[in-house]
Design a protein around this motif. Sequence first.
Motif, short mmCIF file in Angstrom:
data_model
loop_
_atom_site.label_atom_id
_atom_site.label_comp_id
_atom_site.label_asym_id
_atom_site.label_seq_id
_atom_site.Cartn_x
_atom_site.Cartn_y
_atom_site.Cartn_z
N UNK A 15 -0.02 39.34 -97.87
CA UNK A 15 0.09 40.26 -99.01
C UNK A 15 0.01 39.55 -100.36
N UNK A 16 0.49 38.29 -100.41
CA UNK A 16 0.46 37.55 -101.67
C UNK A 16 -0.94 37.07 -102.03
N UNK A 17 -1.78 36.85 -101.04
CA UNK A 17 -3.10 36.27 -101.28
C UNK A 17 -4.21 37.29 -101.46
N UNK A 18 -4.05 38.47 -100.87
CA UNK A 18 -5.16 39.43 -100.84
C UNK A 18 -4.97 40.54 -101.86
N UNK A 33 -5.96 46.17 -97.30
CA UNK A 33 -6.21 47.36 -96.49
C UNK A 33 -7.14 47.04 -95.33
N UNK A 34 -8.12 46.16 -95.58
CA UNK A 34 -9.03 45.73 -94.52
C UNK A 34 -8.26 44.95 -93.45
N UNK A 35 -7.32 44.11 -93.88
CA UNK A 35 -6.49 43.37 -92.92
C UNK A 35 -5.62 44.33 -92.11
N UNK A 54 5.89 35.53 -91.02
CA UNK A 54 5.75 35.00 -92.37
C UNK A 54 4.33 35.23 -92.91
N UNK A 55 3.34 35.05 -92.04
CA UNK A 55 1.96 35.28 -92.46
C UNK A 55 1.73 36.75 -92.79
N UNK A 56 2.23 37.64 -91.94
CA UNK A 56 1.97 39.06 -92.10
C UNK A 56 2.72 39.66 -93.29
N UNK A 57 3.98 39.24 -93.47
CA UNK A 57 4.81 39.90 -94.48
C UNK A 57 4.87 39.17 -95.82
N UNK A 58 4.49 37.90 -95.86
CA UNK A 58 4.60 37.15 -97.12
C UNK A 58 3.27 36.56 -97.57
N UNK A 59 2.64 35.77 -96.73
CA UNK A 59 1.45 35.01 -97.16
C UNK A 59 0.26 35.93 -97.42
#
Length: 378
Positions: free
Chosen positions: A30-33, A39-41, A23-28
């Motif tokens: 991308x929505x916040x950054x 790209x840095x992440x 959930x963090x990788x695919x939703x949270x």
Amino acid sequence: MKAAYRNLLGGRDGAVGLAVLAALLFAVIPALLDPFRLNLMGKYLSYAFVAVGLVLCWGYGGILSLGQGIFFGIGGYCMAMFLKLEASDPVSTKIQTTPGIPDFMDWNQITELPLFWQPFHSFSFTLLAVLALPTLFALVIGLAMFKRRVGDVYFSIVTQAIASILTILIIGQQGLTGGVNGITDLKTLHGWDIRSDHAKLMLYFINAGLLIGCILFGRYVLGSKLGRLLMAMRDKEERVRFSGYDVASFKIFVFCVAAAFSAIGGAMFTLQVGFMSPSFVGIVPSIEMVIFAAVGGRMSLLGAVYGTVIVNLGKSYFSETFPELWLFLMGGLFIAVVMYFPNGLAGLYDSHGKRLLGLLRRGRGKSAIKVPGMEASK
């Protein structure tokens, strides 16, 4: 079905942890950054492949490799060679003395594409090479070391030496590898501009998906009989050997798996960052990769991901805010984790996080019991 659920997902706690990470990788995230930070992440997550492999190799197998940058670099260079050849078509390089070859070769007066570069015109071959070459290299190292029962600190020193030799070789062969600058100016993948914001977003999701796949494969290995043997070898290697098992073969297998994970991370790093250089192959980056696994918890596949991201976020913050002190601050962070949280973030969660969650659950349970009574009294 229950066995697959337990082995692949790690039971209830493992499934919940994996779902939270997904959930963090695919939703949270991308929505916040914004695209730059995302790209840095993605770059940080490419390092996480190495940390996940080290959990298998070091945490469970007891094999501390201080040369995982070798395999990260090989995977990255394989992908960079394909991308560089695509960027070096005759039209784009018509101002060179020899059009159709990478620019650094032309600068070094090479007039023909070297033979070992030729197969990298094929993307299929490149994908195969990303996995096969580092794995074969790890197999050679493993056969040479483990069959002769070379282990512990001696193996760590040997991997450091190989990383140093490979770095010197890459830098020395400037006309073939790009030298100290590496392979740069990578633009397209089959005509797809990998520098655009849309491409960076897609590559981030591909990177995250591959990382989840590697975690699942790692859990499958650890949930099998092989996983139990790895832990037994780590604690009592001689007892496992005297029980009739070929300890060297198991070590070679897990070392090759860790190498393949690292190579996938290297290839994704090249795609997302747009270059590959020997600075990611040597001793220093290899030791940093061990730090990622140690901070996250060398016995936790998920912890390795969190450890990688946190260390790199700290590294970026310290280097931007305290450019003259950030190396000391990073060293202090690592020392503090080793001294006070020897099992990393995963150990901290096991010792305190689960207890806190248990208290919260009991608290909700008590409140649930009281409410019906209150309603009845009304």
